[in-house]
Design a protein around this motif. Structure first.
Motif, mmCIF file in Angstrom:
data_model
loop_
_atom_site.group_PDB
_atom_site.id
_atom_site.type_symbol
_atom_site.label_atom_id
_atom_site.label_comp_id
_atom_site.label_asym_id
_atom_site.label_seq_id
_atom_site.Cartn_x
_atom_site.Cartn_y
_atom_site.Cartn_z
ATOM 1 N N GLY A 1 -14.756 0.928 -18.343
ATOM 2 C CA GLY A 1 -15.761 1.927 -18.674
ATOM 3 C C GLY A 1 -15.597 3.174 -17.826
ATOM 4 N N LYS A 2 -16.221 4.234 -18.245
ATOM 5 C CA LYS A 2 -16.051 5.537 -17.592
ATOM 6 C C LYS A 2 -16.431 5.469 -16.113
ATOM 7 C CE LYS A 2 -16.555 10.386 -18.731
ATOM 8 N NZ LYS A 2 -16.993 11.319 -19.776
ATOM 9 N N THR A 3 -15.555 6.016 -15.248
ATOM 10 C CA THR A 3 -15.817 5.937 -13.807
ATOM 11 C C THR A 3 -15.929 7.292 -13.123
ATOM 12 O OG1 THR A 3 -13.451 5.745 -13.282
ATOM 13 C CG2 THR A 3 -14.684 3.696 -13.584
ATOM 14 N N PHE A 4 -15.595 8.388 -13.782
ATOM 15 C CA PHE A 4 -15.883 9.687 -13.160
ATOM 16 C C PHE A 4 -16.240 10.716 -14.218
ATOM 17 C CE2 PHE A 4 -11.189 10.364 -13.632
ATOM 18 C CZ PHE A 4 -11.161 11.642 -14.182
ATOM 19 N N GLU A 5 -17.089 11.650 -13.809
ATOM 20 C CA GLU A 5 -17.477 12.767 -14.660
ATOM 21 C C GLU A 5 -16.623 13.980 -14.304
ATOM 22 O OE1 GLU A 5 -19.627 12.581 -17.102
ATOM 23 O OE2 GLU A 5 -20.317 10.538 -16.661
ATOM 24 N N GLY A 6 -16.573 14.936 -15.213
ATOM 25 C CA GLY A 6 -15.839 16.166 -14.933
ATOM 26 C C GLY A 6 -14.351 16.019 -15.198
ATOM 27 N N GLU A 7 -13.556 16.854 -14.537
ATOM 28 C CA GLU A 7 -12.114 16.899 -14.769
ATOM 29 C C GLU A 7 -11.350 16.942 -13.453
ATOM 30 O OE1 GLU A 7 -11.152 20.298 -17.114
ATOM 31 O OE2 GLU A 7 -12.105 19.533 -18.930
ATOM 32 N N LEU A 8 -10.106 16.514 -13.523
ATOM 33 C CA LEU A 8 -9.184 16.746 -12.419
ATOM 34 C C LEU A 8 -8.668 18.185 -12.527
ATOM 35 C CD1 LEU A 8 -7.177 13.389 -12.355
ATOM 36 C CD2 LEU A 8 -9.399 13.918 -11.347
ATOM 37 N N ASP A 9 -7.779 18.570 -11.621
ATOM 38 C CA ASP A 9 -7.265 19.944 -11.581
ATOM 39 C C ASP A 9 -6.577 20.313 -12.896
ATOM 40 O OD1 ASP A 9 -5.611 22.288 -11.003
ATOM 41 O OD2 ASP A 9 -6.025 21.876 -8.896
ATOM 42 N N LYS A 10 -6.892 21.489 -13.413
ATOM 43 C CA LYS A 10 -6.304 21.973 -14.679
ATOM 44 C C LYS A 10 -4.785 22.110 -14.604
ATOM 45 C CE LYS A 10 -9.848 23.106 -17.527
ATOM 46 N NZ LYS A 10 -9.976 22.604 -18.912
ATOM 47 N N PHE B 1 0.832 -1.197 0.000
ATOM 48 C CA PHE B 1 0.000 0.000 0.000
ATOM 49 C C PHE B 1 0.870 1.251 0.000
ATOM 50 C CE2 PHE B 1 -2.481 -3.374 1.812
ATOM 51 C CZ PHE B 1 -3.771 -3.158 1.370
ATOM 52 N N ILE B 2 0.588 2.159 -0.940
ATOM 53 C CA ILE B 2 1.268 3.452 -0.999
ATOM 54 C C ILE B 2 0.494 4.437 -0.127
ATOM 55 C CG2 ILE B 2 1.922 5.374 -2.503
ATOM 56 C CD1 ILE B 2 3.571 2.849 -3.013
ATOM 57 N N ASP B 3 1.169 5.016 0.873
ATOM 58 C CA ASP B 3 0.480 5.861 1.843
ATOM 59 C C ASP B 3 1.199 7.198 2.019
ATOM 60 O OD1 ASP B 3 -1.378 6.652 3.700
ATOM 61 O OD2 ASP B 3 -0.754 5.246 5.276
ATOM 62 N N ASN B 4 0.406 8.178 2.381
ATOM 63 C CA ASN B 4 0.901 9.516 2.716
ATOM 64 C C ASN B 4 -0.222 10.216 3.473
ATOM 65 O OD1 ASN B 4 0.649 12.583 1.695
ATOM 66 N ND2 ASN B 4 2.811 12.071 1.996
ATOM 67 N N GLU B 5 0.105 10.853 4.578
ATOM 68 C CA GLU B 5 -0.907 11.479 5.440
ATOM 69 C C GLU B 5 -1.717 12.535 4.684
ATOM 70 O OE1 GLU B 5 -1.589 11.347 9.182
ATOM 71 O OE2 GLU B 5 -1.031 9.322 8.566
ATOM 72 N N GLU B 6 -1.059 13.330 3.884
ATOM 73 C CA GLU B 6 -1.732 14.422 3.182
ATOM 74 C C GLU B 6 -2.711 13.907 2.131
ATOM 75 O OE1 GLU B 6 -2.648 18.373 2.140
ATOM 76 O OE2 GLU B 6 -1.405 17.676 3.808
ATOM 77 N N TYR B 7 -2.309 12.870 1.415
ATOM 78 C CA TYR B 7 -3.081 12.412 0.261
ATOM 79 C C TYR B 7 -4.084 11.301 0.573
ATOM 80 C CZ TYR B 7 0.150 15.036 -2.719
ATOM 81 O OH TYR B 7 0.882 16.036 -3.323
ATOM 82 N N PHE B 8 -3.782 10.462 1.564
ATOM 83 C CA PHE B 8 -4.594 9.255 1.717
ATOM 84 C C PHE B 8 -5.185 9.023 3.109
ATOM 85 C CE2 PHE B 8 -1.719 8.219 -1.896
ATOM 86 C CZ PHE B 8 -2.703 8.137 -2.866
ATOM 87 N N LYS B 9 -5.108 10.014 3.984
ATOM 88 C CA LYS B 9 -5.671 9.827 5.328
ATOM 89 C C LYS B 9 -7.197 9.939 5.333
ATOM 90 C CE LYS B 9 -5.182 11.224 10.148
ATOM 91 N NZ LYS B 9 -4.516 12.141 11.104
ATOM 92 N N ARG B 10 -7.758 10.796 4.482
ATOM 93 C CA ARG B 10 -9.215 11.029 4.462
ATOM 94 C C ARG B 10 -9.987 9.722 4.274
ATOM 95 N NH1 ARG B 10 -7.919 14.215 -1.033
ATOM 96 N NH2 ARG B 10 -6.202 14.724 0.357
ATOM 97 N N LYS B 11 -11.161 9.652 4.892
ATOM 98 C CA LYS B 11 -11.932 8.405 4.924
ATOM 99 C C LYS B 11 -12.763 8.224 3.650
ATOM 100 C CE LYS B 11 -10.730 7.315 9.200
ATOM 101 N NZ LYS B 11 -9.919 6.125 9.510
ATOM 102 N N ALA B 12 -12.117 8.255 2.521
ATOM 103 C CA ALA B 12 -12.809 8.105 1.236
ATOM 104 C C ALA B 12 -11.778 7.761 0.175
ATOM 105 C CB ALA B 12 -13.554 9.386 0.875
ATOM 106 N N THR B 13 -12.263 7.355 -1.003
ATOM 107 C CA THR B 13 -11.347 7.012 -2.092
ATOM 108 C C THR B 13 -11.112 8.205 -3.010
ATOM 109 O OG1 THR B 13 -13.253 6.030 -3.215
ATOM 110 C CG2 THR B 13 -11.743 4.522 -2.117
ATOM 111 N N PHE B 14 -12.089 8.543 -3.850
ATOM 112 C CA PHE B 14 -11.876 9.554 -4.884
ATOM 113 C C PHE B 14 -12.708 10.823 -4.707
ATOM 114 C CE2 PHE B 14 -11.788 5.322 -7.169
ATOM 115 C CZ PHE B 14 -10.419 5.151 -7.029
ATOM 116 N N THR B 15 -13.805 10.723 -3.944
ATOM 117 C CA THR B 15 -14.747 11.847 -3.864
ATOM 118 C C THR B 15 -15.132 12.148 -2.417
ATOM 119 O OG1 THR B 15 -16.646 10.357 -4.119
ATOM 120 C CG2 THR B 15 -15.745 11.336 -6.129
ATOM 121 N N ASP B 16 -15.627 13.388 -2.196
ATOM 122 C CA ASP B 16 -16.088 13.774 -0.860
ATOM 123 C C ASP B 16 -17.529 13.314 -0.637
ATOM 124 O OD1 ASP B 16 -17.756 15.564 -2.206
ATOM 125 O OD2 ASP B 16 -16.445 17.285 -1.864
#
Length: 269
Positions: free
Chosen positions: A177-186, A93-108
């Motif tokens: 197949g498509k798994t998210f709508e919208g865009e990541l940060d520009k 598992f790749i871990d980092n407090e800033e990026y992966f501590k939140r209790k979710a995967t990709f969305t709020d």
């Protein structure tokens, strides 16, 4: 597959996250290679909603402690490991407090993509490669699943182009197949360019949509597996314009022989 080394890099994996197309196949493909005499390593992000106690994750001190530079910021890399006992499979598992501590995967909670998902994807790609270097493990195949892992082919072919450990590694990309709508940060394209990758070579990421992430992953992969029945049309068109081996979609019940043949006759030929 006897004796072949296959590195699996995935956004999601059962039993650590809920079952879907990506997490299910990210488990089944390594299980198949493992049962056919291959050597495997599996990497995924350590999202905060993974229950560390239940799954018995523990930090690997000898692999942790490195800092990865993401957009001119030093981000500590933590490596954890767990086992899937019934298959005798180990997962890193790749871990980092800033990026992966939140209790979710990709969305709020509102279903909005996290604004730093682009940085998380960069960190994940570099974290996997740096850890495999520390393991001194040279894979014959690197099989990528899911959009959070989609920058790995680009980074392997550009950022790690001179790394002898990966000189003969072939990259297989499973396209879902498509798994998210919208865009990541520009700013994603600029953050990747910070690592010395020319913007003109990833120009589609000026609009970092799911489809464009996949197109860049396709560009830098050696072979493609269509892992869903329905894939966005412009992605399939992009794939068809490349002269690369492509495995057409096969149902999960029939994948083992198809994947093993594809690895042996198209990827490792």
């Amino acid at each position: 597959m006897n004796g072949k080394k296959v590195l699996f890099v995935s956004s999601e994996l059962v039993p650590y996250l809920p079952e879907n197309e990506v997490s299910h196949m990210s488990y089944e493909a390594p299980r198949m290679v493992n049962s056919n005499g291959g050597q495997i390593r599996i990497f995924m992000p350590r999202y905060g909603n993974i229950n560390e106690r239940r799954h018995q994750l523990h930090e690997v001190i000898r692999l942790s402690g490195m800092n990865l530079v993401i957009n001119d910021m030093d981000m500590p890399l933590i490596i954890k490991v767990a086992s899937i006992p019934r298959e005798r499979i180990q997962v890193y598992f790749i871990d980092n407090e800033e990026y992966f501590k939140r209790k979710a995967t990709f969305t709020d909670k509102k279903g909005e993509l996290f604004p730093d998902n682009d940085q998380r994807a960069i960190f994940f790609a570099k974290g996997v490669m740096e850890t495999v270097k520390k393991l001194n493990w040279s894979p014959d195949i690197i099989h990528v699943h899911g959009w959070m892992a989609s920058l790995l082919p680009l980074y392997l072919k550009k950022y790690y182009a001179d790394e002898p450990l990966f000189a003969d590694s072939k990259i297989v990309l499973s396209v879902y197949g498509k798994t998210f709508e919208g865009e990541l940060d520009k700013e994603m394209i600029k953050r990747i360019a910070f690592d010395g990758i020319p913007e003109e070579e990833i120009s589609s990421l000026e609009s970092p949509t799911y489809n464009n992430l996949l197109k860049v992953a396709v560009d830098y992969s050696d072979a493609i597996i269509l892992a869903s029945e329905e894939i966005p049309e412009d992605v399939t068109t992009h794939i068809s314009n490349q002269e690369k081996p492509v495995l057409a979609y096969v149902p999960i019940q029939e994948f083992e022989e198809a994947y093993a043949n594809f690895y042996n006759t198209e990827v490792l030929k």
